[in-house]
Design an enzyme around this catalytic site. Structure first.
Site, PDB file in Angstrom:
ATOM      1  N   ASP A  13      -3.333   2.804  -1.435  1.00 27.55           N
ATOM      2  CA  ASP A  13      -2.921   3.311  -2.751  1.00 27.55           C
ATOM      3  C   ASP A  13      -1.939   4.461  -2.652  1.00 27.55           C
ATOM      4  OD1 ASP A  13      -4.811   1.522  -3.862  1.00 27.55           O
ATOM      5  OD2 ASP A  13      -6.384   3.018  -3.596  1.00 27.55           O
ATOM      6  N   GLY A  15       1.247   4.195  -2.837  1.00 27.90           N
ATOM      7  CA  GLY A  15       2.494   3.902  -3.554  1.00 27.90           C
ATOM      8  C   GLY A  15       3.419   3.043  -2.698  1.00 27.90           C
ATOM      9  N   LYS A  16       2.824   2.176  -1.892  1.00 28.06           N
ATOM     10  CA  LYS A  16       3.649   1.348  -0.994  1.00 28.06           C
ATOM     11  C   LYS A  16       4.507   0.355  -1.766  1.00 28.06           C
ATOM     12  CE  LYS A  16       0.034   0.147   1.421  1.00 28.06           C
ATOM     13  NZ  LYS A  16      -0.944   1.076   0.841  1.00 28.06           N
ATOM     14  N   ALA A  39      -5.141  -6.023  -1.623  1.00 29.03           N
ATOM     15  CA  ALA A  39      -4.081  -5.018  -1.787  1.00 29.03           C
ATOM     16  C   ALA A  39      -3.583  -5.046  -3.226  1.00 29.03           C
ATOM     17  CB  ALA A  39      -2.933  -5.333  -0.839  1.00 29.03           C
ATOM     18  N   HIS A  41       0.161  -3.841  -4.712  1.00 28.97           N
ATOM     19  CA  HIS A  41       1.434  -3.131  -4.587  1.00 28.97           C
ATOM     20  C   HIS A  41       2.133  -3.135  -5.946  1.00 28.97           C
ATOM     21  CE1 HIS A  41       1.541  -3.542   0.083  1.00 28.97           C
ATOM     22  NE2 HIS A  41       0.519  -2.878  -0.377  1.00 28.97           N
ATOM     23  N   THR A 128     -13.515  -4.516  -2.146  1.00 31.40           N
ATOM     24  CA  THR A 128     -12.867  -4.986  -3.377  1.00 31.40           C
ATOM     25  C   THR A 128     -13.524  -6.278  -3.872  1.00 31.40           C
ATOM     26  OG1 THR A 128     -11.255  -6.277  -2.132  1.00 31.40           O
ATOM     27  CG2 THR A 128     -10.638  -4.012  -2.676  1.00 31.40           C
ATOM     28  N   ARG A 142     -14.327 -18.344  14.938  1.00 31.38           N
ATOM     29  CA  ARG A 142     -13.722 -19.679  15.124  1.00 31.38           C
ATOM     30  C   ARG A 142     -14.276 -20.697  14.133  1.00 31.38           C
ATOM     31  NH1 ARG A 142     -14.319 -18.072  20.534  1.00 31.38           N
ATOM     32  NH2 ARG A 142     -16.262 -17.294  19.696  1.00 31.38           N
ATOM     33  N   THR A 298      -9.178  -3.257  -8.454  1.00 30.50           N
ATOM     34  CA  THR A 298     -10.520  -3.326  -9.037  1.00 30.50           C
ATOM     35  C   THR A 298     -10.674  -2.492 -10.307  1.00 30.50           C
ATOM     36  OG1 THR A 298     -11.173  -1.494  -7.642  1.00 30.50           O
ATOM     37  CG2 THR A 298     -11.608  -3.712  -6.792  1.00 30.50           C
ATOM     38  N   ARG A 300     -11.250   0.592 -10.356  1.00 30.31           N
ATOM     39  CA  ARG A 300     -12.184   1.701 -10.125  1.00 30.31           C
ATOM     40  C   ARG A 300     -11.419   3.023 -10.091  1.00 30.31           C
ATOM     41  NH1 ARG A 300     -15.024  -0.232  -4.613  1.00 30.31           N
ATOM     42  NH2 ARG A 300     -12.882  -0.851  -4.179  1.00 30.31           N
ATOM     43  N   ASP A 330       5.453  14.730  -8.033  1.00 27.55           N
ATOM     44  CA  ASP A 330       5.480  15.195  -9.425  1.00 27.55           C
ATOM     45  C   ASP A 330       4.084  15.473  -9.982  1.00 27.55           C
ATOM     46  OD1 ASP A 330       5.637  12.254  -9.018  1.00 27.55           O
ATOM     47  OD2 ASP A 330       5.047  12.219 -11.130  1.00 27.55           O
TER      48      ASP A 330
HETATM   49  P1  IMP Z   1     -12.139  -4.837   1.538  1.00 25.25           P
HETATM   50  O1  IMP Z   1     -10.775  -4.718   2.103  1.00 25.25           O
HETATM   51  O2  IMP Z   1     -12.178  -5.504   0.191  1.00 25.25           O
HETATM   52  O3  IMP Z   1     -13.116  -5.427   2.500  1.00 25.25           O
HETATM   53  O4  IMP Z   1     -12.675  -3.346   1.250  1.00 25.25           O
HETATM   54  C1  IMP Z   1     -12.991  -2.443   2.300  1.00 25.25           C
HETATM   55  C2  IMP Z   1     -12.650  -1.002   1.919  1.00 25.25           C
HETATM   56  O5  IMP Z   1     -11.236  -0.873   1.878  1.00 25.25           O
HETATM   57  C3  IMP Z   1     -13.154  -0.577   0.539  1.00 25.25           C
HETATM   58  O6  IMP Z   1     -13.464   0.817   0.589  1.00 25.25           O
HETATM   59  C4  IMP Z   1     -11.952  -0.789  -0.351  1.00 25.25           C
HETATM   60  O7  IMP Z   1     -11.983   0.037  -1.506  1.00 25.25           O
HETATM   61  C5  IMP Z   1     -10.830  -0.394   0.588  1.00 25.25           C
HETATM   62  N1  IMP Z   1      -9.558  -1.037   0.289  1.00 25.25           N
HETATM   63  C6  IMP Z   1      -9.173  -2.280   0.640  1.00 25.25           C
HETATM   64  N2  IMP Z   1      -7.919  -2.509   0.251  1.00 25.25           N
HETATM   65  C7  IMP Z   1      -7.500  -1.390  -0.338  1.00 25.25           C
HETATM   66  C8  IMP Z   1      -6.255  -1.002  -0.915  1.00 25.25           C
HETATM   67  O8  IMP Z   1      -5.269  -1.736  -0.943  1.00 25.25           O
HETATM   68  N3  IMP Z   1      -6.228   0.264  -1.435  1.00 25.25           N
HETATM   69  C9  IMP Z   1      -7.264   1.108  -1.372  1.00 25.25           C
HETATM   70  N4  IMP Z   1      -8.441   0.802  -0.826  1.00 25.25           N
HETATM   71  C10 IMP Z   1      -8.549  -0.444  -0.318  1.00 25.25           C
END
Ligand code: IMP
Length: 426
Positions: A13, A15-16, A39, A41, A128, A142, A298, A300, A330
């Site tokens: 998160d 800002g990619k 992810a 973006h 997520t 596998r 999500t 959240r 900013d």
């Molecule tokens: P998972 O990647 O869904 O298995 O989540 C594992 C952990 O990585 C959790 O704490 C998620 O909130 C965090 N997470 C996964 N992808 C992101 C993302 O793109 N941004 C921020 N947190 C992430």
């Protein structure tokens, strides 16, 4: 020509999406190399916000060739949804190439992820819920199905049967159910829509390099979520480290000449796990609200706190970050005083670098350096010399601590808000 890898330098998160969008303006090709639709973006163009979870951000630039490497995991239903959403906006998606060897996220993985994480008590990761961990686990066992299995109905049925058998007892114990016949029918229905995107991606990307094209490697998440280099077990299940890009795409590691680490001017985290500089006070609430810190995937609210320079230096050293892209400066407008974490206290010891097992971060007390608030406004500045002096000092403190320059500074959500201080492409 340099190949630029862009990675998150915090807990995701950062800002990619915006940085990828800015860098893609001069790229010929762009490849995502890890993760799946966990992810998010985000790109804001002309006030319109678009969140891409799987397809490289370069798809929004006509002419940029886009690839997904085999380090990515693909949820077939989600992929089709994202492609349809883009097509409805008039984006040409037909040229996207997805490696045949990408693993598929199946409803089994989603069910195991959600029901499994909920059972972990204080070790709950707060995933997520997109099935990411179980999908990568099946890859390592596998057992997984790959895009290539969509081309062979018999093979697909056999492999799905084996996977379903293996997970049946666990799903039953978790009180979750997945209908194998339905999963097979959905995969067979999706197959003709997905197959046109399947390709042997490595020779295509190597061809880009051989032709001297500018290739941008788009990493998802952040180094502190990397399976090996993050705050395990509170991490994702893929390789966030830029070396993962070489492995995902089948290119020489030495081809990556520039590594851009994307970092926010403060710290955020979504999900569980240690975060030494987290603020449970008004300042944290203000950062959360002004930075609109809500998970793109999500919804959240994100945990917010002061910039942790110890963790940033760790990310720079570990991932070989050559340049920073400093985002959301900013959001610190009007915050007084400002603090950055420059060390930790743990028991009777003080540390100025991360020379401890990651788990100890849970008990590390941050040592802060206080910086004066700046007068004036960063928001919307489009040149370095438009920044207040205090904001320039903040950038200098960050650069001096971590030892690499902030080549790009972002001063707002829009494509135009911010400026490059150093060229990243020659
Ligand atoms: P998972 O990647 O869904 O298995 O989540 C594992 C952990 O990585 C959790 O704490 C998620 O909130 C965090 N997470 C996964 N992808 C992101 C993302 O793109 N941004 C921020 N947190 C992430």
């Amino acid at each position: 020509m340099p190949t630029v890898a862009m990675v998150g330098a915090q807990w995701g998160d950062e800002g990619k999406g915006k940085v990828a969008d800015v860098l893609s303006a001069e790229a010929a090709a762009m490849a995502r190399f890890n993760g799946g639709n966990n992810a998010g973006h985000t790109v804001v163009i002309g006030g319109d916000k678009l969140v891409l979870r799987l397809v490289p951000v370069g798809i929004l630039r006509p002419g940029v060739r886009c690839y997904l490497g085999r380090g990515c995991v693909v949820d077939p239903a989600y992929l089709l949804e994202e492609l349809a959403r883009l097509a409805a906006l008039g984006v040409a998606v037909g040229g996207l190439k997805i490696d045949w060897h990408c693993h598929l996220i199946l409803p089994y993985h989603v069910a195991l992820d959600r029901a499994g994480d909920a059972r972990l008590g204080r070790w709950r990761v707060g995933t997520t819920g997109r099935g990411i961990g179980p999908c990568y686990a099946d890859r390592a066992s596998r057992l997984g199905l790959r895009l290539a299995d969509l081309y062979d109905e018999k093979q697909l049925g056999e492999r799905l049967g084996a996977l379903a058998d293996r997970h049946a007892p666990t799903l039953a114990a978790l009180g979750a159910q997945v209908d194998e016949g339905r999963v097979r029918d959905e995969l067979l229905a999706a197959a003709p829509k997905i197959k046109p995107y399947g390709a042997d991606v490595p020779p295509l990307v190597r061809g880009e390099l051989a032709a001297g094209e500018r290739v941008l490697l788009e990493g998802a998440h952040g180094l502190l979520l990397d399976l090996d280099w993050g705050t395990y077990p509170f991490v994702t299940s893929s390789t966030v480290h830029p070396a993962g890009a070489a492995s995902s795409l089948g290119i020489p590691a030495a081809a990556i000449t520039t590594v851009v680490g994307v970092v926010k001017a403060y710290q955020t985290r979504v999900g569980e796990g240690p975060m030494p500089t987290e603020l449970a006070d008004d300042v944290g609430a203000r950062l959360q609200q002004r930075g609109n810190e809500v998970g793109a995937t999500t919804g959240r609210p994100r945990r917010c706190g002061w910039l942790d320079l110890v963790l940033l230096k760790y990310a720079v050293e570990t991932a070989g970050i050559t340049h920073l892209a400093l985002n959301k400066l900013d959001v610190l407008d009007g915050v007084s005083p400002l603090k950055v974490c420059v060390g930790y206290e743990l028991g009777d010891k003080k540390w100025d670098r991360l020379a401890m097992p990651m788990d100890h971060l849970a008990c590390a007390k941050p040592i802060y350096e206080e910086l004066p608030a700046w007068q004036g406004q960063v928001a919307g500045a489009r040149a370095y010399d438009r920044l207040p002096a205090g904001a320039k000092d903040y950038i200098r403190v960050v650069e001096e601590y971590v030892g690499v320059p902030a080549a790009f500074v972002s001063t707002g959500a829009g494509r135009e808000d911010g400026f490059l201080r150093q060229a990243l492409w020659p």
